[in-house]
Design an enzyme around this catalytic site. Structure first.
Site, PDB file in Angstrom:
ATOM      1  N   THR A  19      85.808 -98.415 -22.080  1.00  0.00           N
ATOM      2  CA  THR A  19      85.340 -99.447 -21.155  1.00  0.00           C
ATOM      3  C   THR A  19      83.882 -98.911 -22.267  1.00  0.00           C
ATOM      4  OG1 THR A  19      85.307 -96.704 -20.509  1.00  0.00           O
ATOM      5  CG2 THR A  19      87.097 -98.484 -19.429  1.00  0.00           C
ATOM      6  N   LEU A  46      88.081 -83.985 -21.917  1.00  0.00           N
ATOM      7  CA  LEU A  46      88.061 -84.074 -23.304  1.00  0.00           C
ATOM      8  C   LEU A  46      86.670 -84.132 -24.086  1.00  0.00           C
ATOM      9  CD1 LEU A  46      87.905 -85.411 -25.939  1.00  0.00           C
ATOM     10  CD2 LEU A  46      90.567 -85.984 -24.793  1.00  0.00           C
ATOM     11  N   ASP A  67      99.207 -99.386 -28.895  1.00  0.00           N
ATOM     12  CA  ASP A  67      97.865-100.644 -29.246  1.00  0.00           C
ATOM     13  C   ASP A  67      97.868-101.567 -29.590  1.00  0.00           C
ATOM     14  OD1 ASP A  67      94.587 -98.160 -29.960  1.00  0.00           O
ATOM     15  OD2 ASP A  67      94.597-100.166 -30.359  1.00  0.00           O
ATOM     16  N   CYS A  71      80.355 -91.769 -24.982  1.00  0.00           N
ATOM     17  CA  CYS A  71      80.433 -91.891 -23.273  1.00  0.00           C
ATOM     18  C   CYS A  71      79.166 -91.643 -23.011  1.00  0.00           C
ATOM     19  CB  CYS A  71      80.979 -90.417 -23.273  1.00  0.00           C
ATOM     20  SG  CYS A  71      82.909 -90.822 -24.532  1.00  0.00           S
ATOM     21  N   PHE A  79      74.746 -77.501 -22.265  1.00  0.00           N
ATOM     22  CA  PHE A  79      74.270 -78.754 -22.202  1.00  0.00           C
ATOM     23  C   PHE A  79      72.693 -77.846 -22.201  1.00  0.00           C
ATOM     24  CE2 PHE A  79      78.231 -80.540 -23.375  1.00  0.00           C
ATOM     25  CZ  PHE A  79      78.288 -82.044 -23.250  1.00  0.00           C
ATOM     26  N   LYS A 108      95.954 -99.204 -36.476  1.00  0.00           N
ATOM     27  CA  LYS A 108      96.104 -97.839 -36.352  1.00  0.00           C
ATOM     28  C   LYS A 108      97.165 -97.330 -35.858  1.00  0.00           C
ATOM     29  CE  LYS A 108      91.579 -96.724 -33.941  1.00  0.00           C
ATOM     30  NZ  LYS A 108      90.822 -97.093 -32.361  1.00  0.00           N
ATOM     31  N   LYS A 143      84.385 -88.620 -12.932  1.00  0.00           N
ATOM     32  CA  LYS A 143      84.690 -88.265 -14.194  1.00  0.00           C
ATOM     33  C   LYS A 143      82.846 -89.273 -14.138  1.00  0.00           C
ATOM     34  CE  LYS A 143      84.692 -88.989 -18.443  1.00  0.00           C
ATOM     35  NZ  LYS A 143      84.762 -87.074 -18.826  1.00  0.00           N
ATOM     36  N   GLY A 164      67.114 -80.612 -28.555  1.00  0.00           N
ATOM     37  CA  GLY A 164      66.364 -81.634 -29.855  1.00  0.00           C
ATOM     38  C   GLY A 164      66.396 -83.078 -29.170  1.00  0.00           C
ATOM     39  N   ARG A 221      79.227 -94.164 -32.870  1.00  0.00           N
ATOM     40  CA  ARG A 221      78.668 -94.463 -32.042  1.00  0.00           C
ATOM     41  C   ARG A 221      77.997 -93.954 -31.074  1.00  0.00           C
ATOM     42  NH1 ARG A 221      84.118 -95.068 -28.852  1.00  0.00           N
ATOM     43  NH2 ARG A 221      84.340 -92.770 -28.872  1.00  0.00           N
TER      44      ARG A 221
HETATM   45  N1  LIG Z   1      86.008 -90.183 -26.216  1.00  0.00           N
HETATM   46  C1  LIG Z   1      86.031 -89.232 -25.536  1.00  0.00           C
HETATM   47  O1  LIG Z   1      86.022 -88.081 -25.986  1.00  0.00           O
HETATM   48  C2  LIG Z   1      86.342 -89.326 -24.300  1.00  0.00           C
HETATM   49  C3  LIG Z   1      86.370 -88.432 -23.572  1.00  0.00           C
HETATM   50  C4  LIG Z   1      86.514 -88.639 -22.209  1.00  0.00           C
HETATM   51  C5  LIG Z   1      86.848 -89.822 -21.982  1.00  0.00           C
HETATM   52  N2  LIG Z   1      86.809 -90.701 -22.090  1.00  0.00           N
HETATM   53  C6  LIG Z   1      87.131 -92.416 -21.918  1.00  0.00           C
HETATM   54  O2  LIG Z   1      87.924 -92.458 -22.559  1.00  0.00           O
HETATM   55  C7  LIG Z   1      88.763 -94.419 -22.232  1.00  0.00           C
HETATM   56  C8  LIG Z   1      88.439 -94.823 -23.806  1.00  0.00           C
HETATM   57  O3  LIG Z   1      87.974 -94.198 -25.255  1.00  0.00           O
HETATM   58  P1  LIG Z   1      87.408 -93.813 -26.537  1.00  0.00           P
HETATM   59  O4  LIG Z   1      86.505 -93.058 -27.075  1.00  0.00           O
HETATM   60  O5  LIG Z   1      89.541 -92.838 -26.697  1.00  0.00           O
HETATM   61  O6  LIG Z   1      88.475 -95.144 -27.016  1.00  0.00           O
HETATM   62  P2  LIG Z   1      88.685 -96.135 -28.486  1.00  0.00           P
HETATM   63  O7  LIG Z   1      87.143 -97.046 -28.637  1.00  0.00           O
HETATM   64  O8  LIG Z   1      87.887 -94.633 -29.844  1.00  0.00           O
HETATM   65  O9  LIG Z   1      89.536 -96.305 -28.170  1.00  0.00           O
HETATM   66  C9  LIG Z   1      90.589 -97.249 -27.600  1.00  0.00           C
HETATM   67  C10 LIG Z   1      91.308 -97.743 -28.037  1.00  0.00           C
HETATM   68  O10 LIG Z   1      92.031 -98.718 -27.029  1.00  0.00           O
HETATM   69  C11 LIG Z   1      92.650 -99.728 -27.745  1.00  0.00           C
HETATM   70  N3  LIG Z   1      92.571-101.136 -27.120  1.00  0.00           N
HETATM   71  C12 LIG Z   1      92.007-101.748 -26.589  1.00  0.00           C
HETATM   72  N4  LIG Z   1      92.394-102.814 -26.384  1.00  0.00           N
HETATM   73  C13 LIG Z   1      93.632-102.272 -25.788  1.00  0.00           C
HETATM   74  C14 LIG Z   1      94.721-103.338 -24.838  1.00  0.00           C
HETATM   75  N5  LIG Z   1      94.875-103.853 -25.004  1.00  0.00           N
HETATM   76  N6  LIG Z   1      96.309-102.122 -25.074  1.00  0.00           N
HETATM   77  C15 LIG Z   1      96.213-101.456 -26.069  1.00  0.00           C
HETATM   78  N7  LIG Z   1      95.716-100.941 -26.145  1.00  0.00           N
HETATM   79  C16 LIG Z   1      93.998-101.749 -26.824  1.00  0.00           C
HETATM   80  C17 LIG Z   1      91.568 -99.482 -28.960  1.00  0.00           C
HETATM   81  O11 LIG Z   1      92.068-100.851 -29.868  1.00  0.00           O
HETATM   82  C18 LIG Z   1      91.513 -98.363 -29.222  1.00  0.00           C
HETATM   83  O12 LIG Z   1      92.398 -98.551 -30.216  1.00  0.00           O
HETATM   84  C19 LIG Z   1      87.043 -94.636 -22.126  1.00  0.00           C
HETATM   85  O13 LIG Z   1      87.201 -95.405 -21.294  1.00  0.00           O
HETATM   86  C20 LIG Z   1      85.969 -93.404 -22.578  1.00  0.00           C
HETATM   87  O14 LIG Z   1      84.482 -93.565 -21.911  1.00  0.00           O
HETATM   88  C21 LIG Z   1      86.287 -90.781 -23.830  1.00  0.00           C
END
Ligand SMILES: NC(=O)c1ccc[n+]([C@@H]2O[C@H](COP(=O)([O-])OP(=O)(O)OC[C@H]3O[C@@H](n4cnc5c(N)ncnc54)[C@H](O)[C@@H]3O)[C@@H](O)[C@H]2O)c1
Length: 442
Positions: A92, A159, A36, A269, A258, A41, A213, A262, A339
């Site tokens: 993203t 997930l 990361d 997401c 789902f 972290k 997705k 409420g 978020r």
């Molecule tokens: N959170 C969920 O439940 C979930 C479920 C399915 C899909 N997603 C998708 O997964 C992706 C990540 O979501 P998230 O909730 O884990 O986000 P998050 O913000 O919790 O984690 C993203 C991580 O990427 C790191 N990062 C950013 N730029 C980087 C780089 N250049 N190199 C290495 N690390 C870098 C950040 O420091 C951060 O720790 C998104 O596209 C989201 O839509 C999330």
């Protein structure tokens, strides 16, 4: 690739998705190196601490660290040298005009590519607009010393926060967008354990995998907004949305998940994904999808207006100077993720109208306090409710369903509660002398 070995896995981005994926990959028996750009972290994770709350993740992190199969780094050179399969798990978030901000995806790929000196597979897991994978493939191959011996696949993640470990270890399906049989075969090795356990694998092209997705999230958001529209109808007609939703859910074609009425959805997401999908629809010229998703979003945000107007009514018309206890600030229970939290949005609106807001949440208060330092954070439900003119139940933690309404009655100024998640025992609260208002119930 080294023959006779299982593919070595790297995970780029260790947020909610990436850290869970890295830990679960290691638990499935793979050698994993995770990276990361956030050094804090990485230091925390390497020390066995998860930087966020996710049930069951921290013990599994410690177990996989002790096994030696999971390691962390901040060096892309290490990642490039180590991995056969590189999972991109960076964020993203919502960007300009609702478009997905892909800058983290491109930055991660640009940092990795110069270190790809031999055959390997880059696998996107982040949620991206259709067309991103193909652009990324060209970009990575152009910058990688291994050129077109670097392939790319898209393997979207489904997930749920709060159930992330079980969803990662036992996914209900594995979607693979691939450009070759080689990429598919490699990912079959990575997912050998869930596949052996019967998880269906669906193989398709890159574009379709990206769309699966966002289509899934659009459907889930639509289902929630649908039941919330029906909740509005119930309120207008003097009917009750809770038994109505149960009756709908018994229809196997509809299903009961789902379908909880409420305050609506939030989090990192669904809101940003439907807006990004709408922006994609605009670029593709698919007006009907824009209409559908704009309506879903508007209905969802309208629930927040509705709870504030009920709150106003409940305190006699004016929120200014009223003490409001808010139960729950996480966007959903079993998570500390705030978020786009509907609850925090409601808190902002209450404060804007002059209410004195005291909040409680079992795990999300430290995150909320960083973003909203002006709110009062109470260490217990009864501290939050002390002297309150109104209690708002905004996140459906199981702890709140176990509250004794008679005991809480002792500390409030007025026994008035609004259940914005439609899951408290309204009869029990009424019997204890509370005036109870539930979104969508008479
Ligand atoms: N959170 C969920 O439940 C979930 C479920 C399915 C899909 N997603 C998708 O997964 C992706 C990540 O979501 P998230 O909730 O884990 O986000 P998050 O913000 O919790 O984690 C993203 C991580 O990427 C790191 N990062 C950013 N730029 C980087 C780089 N250049 N190199 C290495 N690390 C870098 C950040 O420091 C951060 O720790 C998104 O596209 C989201 O839509 C999330």
């Amino acid at each position: 690739m080294r023959s006779g070995y299982y593919p070595r896995v790297t995970v780029i981005g260790t947020g909610y998705l990436g850290l869970t994926h890295a830990v679960c990959m290691a638990d499935l028996g793979h050698e994993v190196l995770a990276i990361d750009v956030d050094e804090m972290k990485i230091a925390k994770a390497a020390a066995g601490e998860t930087p966020f709350f996710e049930p069951g993740l921290e013990p599994l992190l410690r177990k996989t660290l002790e096994s030696g199969r999971l390691r962390f780094t901040t060096s892309f050179a290490d990642v490039g040298a180590f991995g056969d399969v590189h999972f991109l798990c960076v964020g993203t978030p919502e960007g300009e005009a609702g478009h997905a901000d892909l800058s983290f995806v491109y930055a991660a790929a640009d940092s990795l590519a110069p270190h790809l000196t031999s055959e390997c597979l880059v696998v996107g897991k982040s949620t991206v607009p259709v067309g991103t994978a193909r652009q990324l493939l060209a970009r990575v191959q152009a910058a990688a010393p291994a050129g077109d011996r670097v392939e790319l696949a898209w393997n979207p993640e489904f997930l749920r926060e709060g159930f992330a470990v079980q969803d990662s270890l036992n996914p209900d399906r594995i979607v693979l967008g691939v450009t070759s049989d080689w990429g598919a075969a490699l990912l079959r090795l990575v997912y050998a354990t869930p596949l052996a356990g019967g998880t269906p694998l669906l193989k398709m092209d890159l574009e379709t995998a990206e769309l699966v997705k966002v289509a899934a999230n659009a459907f889930l958001a639509t289902k929630i907004s649908f039941i919330n529209v029906i909740a509005e109808v119930c309120e207008a007609a003097g009917a009750d949305v809770v038994p109505l939703a149960q009756a709908l859910g018994h229809d196997a074609r509809i299903g009961n998940r789902f379908l909880a009425p409420g305050l609506g959805f939030g989090g990192g997401c669904l809101p940003k994904d439907i807006r990004a999908f709408s922006a994609t629809a605009s670029a593709l010229g698919v007006g009907s999808l824009i209409n559908l998703l704009t309506t879903v979003d508007t209905i969802n945000l309208g629930r927040r207006d509705r709870v504030i107007s009920l709150a106003r009514e409940a305190v006699g018309g004016e929120l200014a100077g009223k003490r409001v206890a808010v139960l729950g600030v996480a966007f959903k229970p079993n998570s500390d993720d705030i978020r786009d939290s509907p609850s925090l949005d409601a808190c902002d609106r209450l404060v804007a109208e002059g209410a004195i807001v005291s909040v409680h949440d079992p795990v999300a208060m430290p995150n909320a306090a960083k973003q909203r330092p002006g709110l009062h954070y109470a260490q217990s439900v009864s501290d939050a409710a002390a002297g309150a003119d109104l209690v708002l139940h905004l996140t459906e933690w199981a702890d709140y369903q176990a509250i004794d309404p008679a005991a809480l009655a002792q500390v409030v100024a007025q026994q008035v509660i609004i259940d914005a998640r439609c899951c408290l025992d309204a009869t029990g609260w009424s019997e204890a002398g509370w005036s109870v208002r539930v979104l969508g119930r008479p």
